[in-house]
Every structure is written in C-alpha cells, then in structure tokens.
Design an enzyme around this catalytic site. Structure first.
Site, short mmCIF file in Angstrom:
data_model
loop_
_atom_site.label_atom_id
_atom_site.label_comp_id
_atom_site.label_asym_id
_atom_site.label_seq_id
_atom_site.Cartn_x
_atom_site.Cartn_y
_atom_site.Cartn_z
N GLU A 251 0.82 -1.22 0.00
CA GLU A 251 0.00 0.00 0.00
C GLU A 251 0.85 1.26 0.00
O GLU A 251 0.59 2.21 -0.73
CB GLU A 251 -0.95 -0.01 1.20
CG GLU A 251 -1.95 -1.15 1.21
CD GLU A 251 -2.71 -1.30 -0.10
OE1 GLU A 251 -2.91 -0.28 -0.80
OE2 GLU A 251 -3.08 -2.43 -0.43
N HIS B 175 -4.99 -5.93 -11.10
CA HIS B 175 -4.46 -6.87 -10.12
C HIS B 175 -4.03 -8.19 -10.75
O HIS B 175 -3.31 -8.97 -10.14
CB HIS B 175 -5.50 -7.14 -9.03
CG HIS B 175 -5.81 -5.94 -8.20
ND1 HIS B 175 -6.80 -5.04 -8.55
CD2 HIS B 175 -5.25 -5.46 -7.06
CE1 HIS B 175 -6.85 -4.08 -7.64
NE2 HIS B 175 -5.91 -4.31 -6.73
#
Length: 532
Positions: free
Chosen positions: A347, A434
């Site tokens: 992140e 992703h």
C-alpha cells in the site's frame, strides 16, 4: 519512545527518502565502476527533506522552466511544473515535469529531462511523443459534464475541470470529473472520468483508490515508535516523519495508551492491528531510506497515516493520495486484520509510485502500478528479516484471504491464483490491473531468482518461461535497485510493458554497464514473459 508488543501479526510498510540538495553532492562525480562492474555514481544520492526542497525549488523557477521549455522546443502555450527531481551520486539529475497548455493541465503529458553533472541535457523521456496542442480551449457548455445532487454531496467528488487529455497520443480538449462516495464493497470511490469537451464522448476513466489485500498478526514481538511519557502515549513515530496510526472505528483518532505496551497479539484487542500497521509502516520507511535513499513516500520526510479497523469485516486494504494514507479492513469475521508486512509495503509503495512515475491505474500502466507494489512488498519483506514472516515471493500469504491458506498472488507463476497473467499478450491492457500485474511480478521473480525449481527460505518455486528459456537470476537486491531506478528516472504515467522493458534495460545499463550480465538478464527475463 520504543516499545515491545506481545504476539501479533502484521501488514504495512512505508516509503523512505534521500539526502542531497542543489549544489550538495554525496559520493564522487564520475565514480568508476567497482570490481563487480557496479557504477555507484548511477545510484540516487540521499537528500534531506530540506535539500530536496531546494533542489525542486531551483528547478521550478520561472527562468529555469523557461530555459527547459526552449531546449525542448515546446510551443509558447506550453508550461512546465516540476513534480520531482532525482539526483545521482555522479551529479546527474532526472527532473520530472507535468505540462500545461494555455494554463490547462495536460493529463498524460508528463516528461523527464535527464541532465549530466554540468547541467547539459542528455535525454528526454516523454509519456507521449505527440505535440501538445489543440485548436481551441473553448468548449460548448452543452457538453460540460455535471454531477447529480447525490454525486455532488458524496465525499471525494470534485466538480468538472477543463483539461487536455493526451495519454492516448492524440491531445484533446476534455473535461475531467471525480466521482466520490463508496464502491460496492465499501471501498472509498475516487473515479476519474475524462470526456471529450466537444462531443461528450467518454475518453478514459481510472480509479484513484489503489486497492490491495493482506492480513496480519504475523511478526511476533516487535518495537514500534511512539511519543509521550508519564502514562500518556500516542502511536506517533517521530523518527519517521510523524507517521500516525489511527482507529477508523473511532473517528480516525490516533491510538493512545497508558503504559506504552500495545496489543496482545489477538484481533480481540483493537491495538494489535494498529501495532501491525505501525510496524509495517516503519519497515517500509526504513527500507526505502536505507536501501534507496528516499526519505519518506514523497521524498520530503513527511510521514503518512495508517488507519485500521475500517468498515465491517472488510477484506481489503487501500492507498489514497487524497488523505496521504493507507487503510486496512479487519478481514473475514473481523478476525484477520489486513496488516501483514507485505500488504503494508504494497500500500505504501502505491504512494511512492504516485509521487514518481504516476502510473495511471488502468490498462498496462495500471498493471505495472500494481506490480511495483508487489515487487517492493517482497523486497521489504526480505529486507526486514523477521523470523516470524521471512521473505518470500508470495503476496498476502499470511492473511488467508481465500480461507484455504493459499496466498493472494504468486510472483513465480502468477497464473496459480486462477486469474493472473504469466505472460504478456495483446489483451493485457483489458485485464484487471491486479491480474495484469502478473506479467511484471513474473519478470521480477525471473530477474531476481531465475527460472526452474528452487527452494528459498523454505518455500519451493518452479517458475516457467514463455519461450522455454533458462534464466539465471541476479538476486533480489540488484533486481530491486534496477526497478527503483527505472521507476524514479525512466517511467512515466503512460508506461506500458514494452516501455518498462526499455526503462529497466536503461537502468541496468547505467548501474552495471551495457555489456553486463545484469543487462542481459533483464532482457532475458522480459523475453521470458513475452515482452519483446
């Protein structure tokens, strides 16, 4: 303050920065390669926040930008805004600019100007090669997009602004609006929608909230940075830019404690997930600073914010530029906080990517954005050397997000998750970011470790290649150095996989020489994932 927690598991890592400013050089200009062929002069110099500010400020003066515009032959209506400057130990610089046209932001018009130690231009990397201009910046009012009352009231929404859309290679007068609120799974929404200012046709859209997954309570007893004394402590890491960890279930209040001993290693104690996230942020910060010389996510020494306990049984984690923060859910049954080391690093790396290449979160550039976060998640995990969570080439292996003990993603053979791509194909740009990230993840694994079967830290991998070739890896440290240099000095917002190959070859050439084993391995690893 430093403190020790009880057993718990973790997932969050932060970014770090550098140290050198205008006129300040670390290392020796023009330093010769060492006995292994490694050119230390091509490595970034470490800049203190104040030095970096001065370096950017000197490049961002009207006179400096006007000189650069003349050298580049930009039209009179084009303007430049300095986004970042990387300075290498040999004195060379790589200045990243955003562009404007007639005062309007140019989306996809970013460029990087490369200069040697004397300030002479040695090259330019552009997001698009097309000349940035449009016939007129006047737009019919009838095609200006609007926000419904609900959209306008939604948190994060932004009224339409006029821009030049250039990312697809054809500069077009356009409108950009941002839709806020929440996505179906409860994730905050920051959807950017670009429409043609004359026809109203949608040209592009991308999500600015960068999702990732992971779980926590994995790192055993750890030390974290806090502030306070005399029975009043806060989870604020003053040694790392004042990074705070907050409780999203309590109005985003900073966690406090009376004895500076946090959590009990179980999800029943709200502090446990906070310890995980705070620890992960510290590991990431230290990795970027100590390995790549980057002092914080933006290189300005400012800490971000970690928020835990978001939503109800929320099985995700995400980064937002708008709050300069990463946010973690508590997972299934609120018993698996998504705060493991690799998830945290993933992140926070989204923030590093945003501050550097700015890879648009859609298409192949979006896949590279996700791959970059997975790559440095692995690099941070290996660098941390935590015995409870040793380094591996799986993503989210601790979180059990699928409920069967399997990792979320597999870098050595991405398709093992059932959705990710092992190799590039013409359809890669149409695959969820992703899953298209698998191409970049697989390349990095091949570059670091090579093809075939091997066991690393007790984990067995068997990585194939598209052309059935054999690749001998160069090690994760060299592989990460190459990717970081490519990300910060060569990649732009529109970089696709073909250009990522060019960027990493350029980075490896600068670090190790054109005829080096490292360059030939970069090329072999890209060929191994069908990127020619």
């Amino acid at each position: 303050m430093r403190l020790t927690t009880k057993k718990h598991r973790i997932s969050a890592l932060a970014a770090t920065a550098a140290l050198v400013a205008a006129g300040v050089t670390a290392g020796t200009a023009g330093a010769a390669p060492d006995k292994d062929g490694f050119d230390k002069g091509a490595m970034p110099v470490s800049l203190s926040p104040s030095d970096r500010t001065e370096l950017v400020k000197s490049a961002d003066t009207d006179a400096a930008k006007a000189r650069t515009a003349r050298v580049l032959g930009l039209g009179e209506k084009q303007g430049l805004e300095v986004k970042d400057v990387v300075k290498n130990r040999d004195g060379s610089t790589h200045t990243r600019y955003a562009r404007t046209f007639d005062g309007l932001p140019v989306l996809g018009g970013d460029l990087i100007v490369h200069r040697n130690a004397t300030g002479e231009k040695t090259g330019v990397t552009k997001a698009v090669e097309a000349e940035i201009k449009v016939a007129s910046t006047d737009a019919p009012k009838s095609q200006k997009p609007s926000l419904s009352a609900a959209q306008a009231d939604a948190k994060g929404s932004k009224a339409p602004r006029k821009v030049i859309w250039a990312a697809d290679g054809k500069p077009t007068l356009a409108w950009e609006k941002v839709l806020g609120g929440k996505q179906k799974d409860g994730t905050p929404n920051e959807l950017h929608v670009v429409t043609d200012a004359k026809t109203g046709e949608k040209l592009y859209e991308w999500q600015a909230v960068h999702n990732g997954t992971g779980s926590s309570m994995y790192a055993g007893e750890v030390e974290i940075g806090t502030e306070g004394s005399g029975g009043s402590f806060t989870m604020t890491d003053s040694a790392r830019g004042g990074h705070e960890t907050q409780d999203a279930d309590n109005g985003n209040q900073v966690f406090t404690d009376t004895d500076d001993t946090w959590g009990d290693g179980t999800p029943a104690d709200p502090q446990t997930a906070a310890v995980d996230a705070h620890y992960g942020a510290a590991l990431t910060w230290d990795y970027y600073k100590n390995v790549h010389g980057r002092d914080g996510i933006r290189g300005d020494g400012e800490g971000a914010t970690s928020r835990v306990h978001y939503g109800e049984a929320y099985q995700n984690a995400f980064w937002q530029d708008s709050c300069f923060c990463m946010t973690y859910g508590d997972g299934a049954n609120n018993e698996h906080p998504l705060t493991s080391i690799d998830v945290a690093a993933h992140e926070m790396t989204h923030g590093v990517t945003s501050a550097t290449a700015g890879l648009v979160y859609q298409g192949e550039s979006g896949g590279l954005n996700e791959a970059t976060s997975d790559i440095f998640a692995a690099a941070v995990e290996f660098h941390a050397q935590n015995p409870e969570d040793p380094g591996d080439y799986h993503v989210g292996e601790k979180i059990d997000i699928r409920g069967d003990g399997s990792p979320l993603r597999y870098m050595a053979q991405p398709s093992k998750d059932g959705s990710s791509l092992d190799y590039w194909s013409e359809d890669a740009a149409n695959v969820d970011v992703h899953y298209s990230s698998g191409i970049g993840n697989h390349f990095f694994y091949l570059l670091a470790e090579g093809s075939g079967e091997k066991t690393i830290n007790g984990v067995t991998y068997n990585s194939p290649t598209h052309d059935d070739s054999t690749v001998e890896g160069i090690g994760i440290d060299k592989a990460a150095a190459i990717w970081f240099k490519a990300l910060t000095e060569e990649m732009t917002s529109t970089t696709d996989y073909a250009d990522a190959r060019r960027a990493t070859v350029a980075a490896a050439t600068a670090l190790y020489g054109a005829d080096s084993t490292e360059v030939s391995t970069v090329e072999a690893a890209w060929s191994g994932v069908n990127v020619q």
